[in-house]
Design an enzyme around this catalytic site. Structure first.
Site, short mmCIF file in Angstrom:
data_model
loop_
_atom_site.label_atom_id
_atom_site.label_comp_id
_atom_site.label_asym_id
_atom_site.label_seq_id
_atom_site.Cartn_x
_atom_site.Cartn_y
_atom_site.Cartn_z
N ALA A 145 1.04 -1.33 -0.60
CA ALA A 145 -0.27 0.12 -0.01
C ALA A 145 1.17 1.77 -0.55
CB ALA A 145 -1.18 -0.08 1.17
N LYS A 146 2.04 1.14 0.56
CA LYS A 146 3.45 2.57 0.15
C LYS A 146 2.72 3.53 0.97
CE LYS A 146 5.72 1.06 -3.54
NZ LYS A 146 5.20 0.05 -4.14
N ARG A 147 1.70 3.01 2.26
CA ARG A 147 1.48 4.94 3.37
C ARG A 147 2.11 5.41 4.00
NH1 ARG A 147 -2.22 3.11 -0.15
NH2 ARG A 147 -4.84 2.66 0.15
#
Length: 293
Positions: free
Chosen positions: A106-108
């Site tokens: 998700a690379k949040r």
């Protein structure tokens, strides 16, 4: 005053320990589940929610017995809206049922209460999107990720922090500072968190912490040039780029050197292109796994 809310407690072994055991048992392969429109078409599926669901669950069922972890690319579910996220929820639940670790790609990354909300979504007990681990972007400062790192520790889950990526644009930020680079400081911060972990090696597994790093499989000599010691971090290393994106197992052994035992190599398109036949998918994954061994 309202009663204080109880803090989550880990009902499972730490993520790093579980990942190390899975890698020792099944090999160091992470199978990406990336429902690109081009792959859906190649499988003879429509680019809609029904096609997304069939693609994802077919891939999971075929690959779960072979891979140490599966990594759904969240953006490719989000593009289908709420119905696509419902498919992702179903996929993550199915992965738990098949006893394969999941990495939500998700690379949040954000600050304060917003970062805490992302942490609750991807790592919180009871969340339908909760995975075994999630990828995070530290470019608002490593400490901005603290809500997710702390929640992962409390729930026995993990995180993978973007450390050194192989996209051409990444160097303009990550390499700044040379031997005191941005990437090096992020990677060392992850090592500091892992130093406080209860890191216990198994009889045939490395001692891994639960704060992992994303290091591109095709970074070449950048680790050496920037003076980065991955082995000292005890971090599991998620290494995208193996297979169709150009990195061979031999390349990766040279790149990662003494940290090779920490590396979880990711292959997505190179495996998924063998679908939709489940036997073909599994054979492609077995071939990739055996190359890494």
């Amino acid at each position: 005053m309202p009663d204080a809310q109880p803090q989550p407690t880990a009902a499972r072994a730490p993520f790093g320990r579980r990942l190390a055991a899975a890698m020792a048992d099944r090999g160091p392969l992470c199978a990406g589940i990336d429902p690109h429109p081009s792959l859906l078409a190649q499988w003879g599926l429509d680019d809609d929610v029904a096609g997304l669901r069939r693609f994802s669950l077919t891939a999971l069922e075929a690959l779960a017995p072979v891979a140490a972890a599966v990594k759904p690319q969240v953006a490719l579910f989000e593009r289908h809206g709420s119905a696509g996220l419902a498919v992702l929820e179903e996929l993550l639940a199915a992965a738990r049922g098949l006893d394969v670790l999941s990495i939500a790609d998700a690379k949040r990354g954000d600050i304060g209460s917003t970062m805490a909300a992302y942490a609750d979504a991807w790592l919180g007990e009871g969340s339908p999107l909760a995975a075994d681990s999630v990828t995070l972007s530290p470019y608002l400062g490593y400490e901005s990720l603290r809500p997710a790192i702390d929640l992962a520790q409390r729930t026995g889950r993990g995180v993978f922090v973007l450390g050194l990526t192989s996209n051409p644009e990444g160097a303009s930020v990550q390499h700044v500072g040379a031997q005191a680079s941005v990437a090096k400081r992020i990677i060392e911060a992850a090592g500091t968190d892992n130093a406080g972990d209860d890191v216990v090696p198994g009889p045939s597994a490395p001692a891994l912490g639960s704060v992992g790093l994303v290091i591109g499989a095709t970074v070449g000599e950048a680790l050496e040039e920037l003076g980065i010691d991955l082995a000292a971090t005890r971090a599991p290393v998620l290494a995208p780029g193996f297979g169709a994106q150009g990195a061979t197992a031999e390349d990766m052994r040279r790149t990662f050197g003494g940290a090779w035992e920490q590396v979880l190599a990711t292959s997505s398109r190179g495996i998924l292109a063998a679908g939709p036949d489940a036997a073909g998918l599994r054979a492609a994954a077995e071939k990739a796994r055996d190359e890494l061994a």
